[in-house]
Design a protein around this motif. Sequence first.
Motif, short mmCIF file in Angstrom:
data_model
loop_
_atom_site.label_atom_id
_atom_site.label_comp_id
_atom_site.label_asym_id
_atom_site.label_seq_id
_atom_site.Cartn_x
_atom_site.Cartn_y
_atom_site.Cartn_z
N GLY A 171 0.80 -1.22 0.00
CA GLY A 171 0.00 0.00 0.00
C GLY A 171 0.84 1.26 0.00
O GLY A 171 0.28 2.36 -0.09
N ASP A 172 2.16 1.15 0.10
CA ASP A 172 2.98 2.36 0.00
C ASP A 172 2.97 2.90 -1.42
O ASP A 172 3.20 4.08 -1.64
CB ASP A 172 4.42 2.07 0.46
N THR A 173 2.76 2.02 -2.38
CA THR A 173 2.52 2.47 -3.76
C THR A 173 1.18 1.90 -4.19
O THR A 173 0.94 0.70 -4.04
CB THR A 173 3.64 1.98 -4.70
N VAL A 174 0.31 2.76 -4.68
CA VAL A 174 -1.02 2.29 -5.09
C VAL A 174 -1.32 2.77 -6.51
O VAL A 174 -0.77 3.76 -6.99
CB VAL A 174 -2.15 2.79 -4.15
N GLY A 175 -2.19 2.03 -7.16
CA GLY A 175 -2.84 2.49 -8.36
C GLY A 175 -4.28 2.83 -8.03
O GLY A 175 -4.80 2.43 -6.98
N LEU A 176 -4.93 3.60 -8.89
CA LEU A 176 -6.32 3.98 -8.67
C LEU A 176 -7.18 3.57 -9.85
O LEU A 176 -6.76 3.70 -11.00
CB LEU A 176 -6.43 5.50 -8.49
N LYS A 177 -8.38 3.09 -9.54
CA LYS A 177 -9.40 2.94 -10.57
C LYS A 177 -10.46 3.99 -10.28
O LYS A 177 -11.05 3.99 -9.18
CB LYS A 177 -10.01 1.55 -10.53
N VAL A 178 -10.68 4.88 -11.21
CA VAL A 178 -11.67 5.94 -11.04
C VAL A 178 -12.83 5.65 -11.98
O VAL A 178 -12.63 5.46 -13.19
CB VAL A 178 -11.06 7.32 -11.35
N SER A 179 -14.04 5.63 -11.43
CA SER A 179 -15.21 5.26 -12.23
C SER A 179 -16.30 6.31 -12.10
O SER A 179 -16.46 6.94 -11.05
CB SER A 179 -15.80 3.92 -11.74
N GLU A 180 -17.05 6.48 -13.16
CA GLU A 180 -18.27 7.28 -13.09
C GLU A 180 -19.36 6.37 -12.54
O GLU A 180 -19.67 5.33 -13.14
CB GLU A 180 -18.64 7.82 -14.47
N THR A 181 -19.94 6.77 -11.43
CA THR A 181 -20.87 5.90 -10.73
C THR A 181 -22.08 5.54 -11.61
O THR A 181 -22.52 4.39 -11.65
CB THR A 181 -21.35 6.57 -9.43
N ALA A 182 -22.58 6.54 -12.35
CA ALA A 182 -23.81 6.33 -13.11
C ALA A 182 -23.62 5.37 -14.27
O ALA A 182 -24.52 4.58 -14.59
CB ALA A 182 -24.33 7.68 -13.63
N PHE A 218 -11.30 4.60 -15.66
CA PHE A 218 -9.90 4.58 -16.09
C PHE A 218 -9.02 4.21 -14.91
O PHE A 218 -9.43 4.32 -13.75
CB PHE A 218 -9.46 5.92 -16.70
N PHE A 219 -7.81 3.76 -15.24
CA PHE A 219 -6.81 3.42 -14.23
C PHE A 219 -5.71 4.46 -14.25
O PHE A 219 -5.29 4.91 -15.33
CB PHE A 219 -6.22 2.04 -14.51
N PHE A 220 -5.21 4.82 -13.06
CA PHE A 220 -4.12 5.78 -12.94
C PHE A 220 -3.04 5.15 -12.08
O PHE A 220 -3.23 4.95 -10.89
CB PHE A 220 -4.64 7.09 -12.32
N ILE A 221 -1.91 4.82 -12.72
CA ILE A 221 -0.83 4.07 -12.05
C ILE A 221 0.50 4.74 -12.40
O ILE A 221 1.27 4.25 -13.22
CB ILE A 221 -0.82 2.59 -12.51
N PRO A 222 0.78 5.89 -11.78
CA PRO A 222 1.96 6.65 -12.19
C PRO A 222 3.27 6.09 -11.67
O PRO A 222 4.33 6.54 -12.08
CB PRO A 222 1.70 8.04 -11.61
#
Lengths: 210, 210
Positions: free
Chosen positions: B85-96, B101-105
């Motif tokens: 968990g010191d490095t994470v990726g994110l999945k961001v979704s439109e709820t509706a 998209f995924f953000f993994i810098p």
Amino acid sequence: LREGQPFALYAMRRIHEVLDNNAIFRVLRPDCVPRRVLELGEVQALNGAGGLASGLEVEAFAVPGKIALYLEDPEAGPGFGTREGDTVGLKVSETATGASFFFIPSCAALTPELAARLEGAQLVFFDGTLWRDDELIAAGVGTKTGERMGHVAIAEPGGPLDAFATLGIERKVFVHVNNTNPVWLRDAPERAAAEEAGWTVAEDGMEFSL
Amino acid sequence: LREGQPFALYAMRRIHEVLDNNAIFRVLRPDCVPRRVLELGEVQALNGAGGLASGLEVEAFAVPGKIALYLEDPEAGPGFGTREGDTVGLKVSETATGASFFFIPSCAALTPELAARLEGAQLVFFDGTLWRDDELIAAGVGTKTGERMGHVAIAEPGGPLDAFATLGIERKVFVHVNNTNPVWLRDAPERAAAEEAGWTVAEDGMEFSL
């Protein structure tokens, strides 16, 4: 604050202690970013990270101001624990010629001592944060006065517009200008008043020669 | 990190503890910048500083990586004290709509779990720090490999150029690209190879629609 970019970090001893005790500044490796102590009233040579001589020297002097926001101690009463030297101005001189300028991006009041120091200067960069002391409040973007933040407003009584008028300074430049300050606007009466009083408003990329 | 700019700060609990224990982050006033905890594998709504619903939700997931540089503990051995968990990726979704998209810098390796998670994604922003693992050393600007810094290099075996080829991802975008990476150069063979493999190199001002 890039990890591998060499530079020399000059600061007052108390600021170095803050940095030394804050883990986040460990990104500045000692072998890459040497830390050097400024002492009030002492002139010292400015050298690059590798010891390369710049031909310049610097003197730090205390000006009225305030402790850094994140170090404020509300229980310390007025001043929040501020000590002399928490806000400084710098005089930077070319050693060979003595040509010099002053850099004072934060200053809470123009004392007689400061006025005497600046009299007849070739070039002064000075705190232009606010035009009026209550500007943030009037604009609805903040709750603090300039006095609370440690900045004397340009156009208030005792501010630089008045107080610098009789000091015979060759060039006067406002820096550290907040985005609420109307002096930014080229067509504002405040800009005209500042220029009328002999001030320049600093912009990115400006160069000054001595 | 301006004093009066409201936003909501989402981070893992361990990162919040680091921030809570570091005086410099007191500039972020709690009434202006609420701090919200992300938990691995939990989907939560993304809301603005005032609680305003964005219509988006976010899920954080652990990826291979490394503890922040300034928290490294050399005595902790390989990994410097890094925890999950010191490095994470994110999945961001439109709820509706479920569009996401995924953000993994930042990512040190493409594990089978991560590949499975990304399979068939609409849009992935991925760590493009380096083209080659020893790029900083070869350029003479650093002493660390990508592996040491927690970044899998684009073109190394097992890097994204290879590993993403069979995942059926609609759009793939490199972000967090270091200034030593030749993929920046429009006429470089590395850029051509990245584009040939279906990648875009992110630039300031780009917009993506789902």
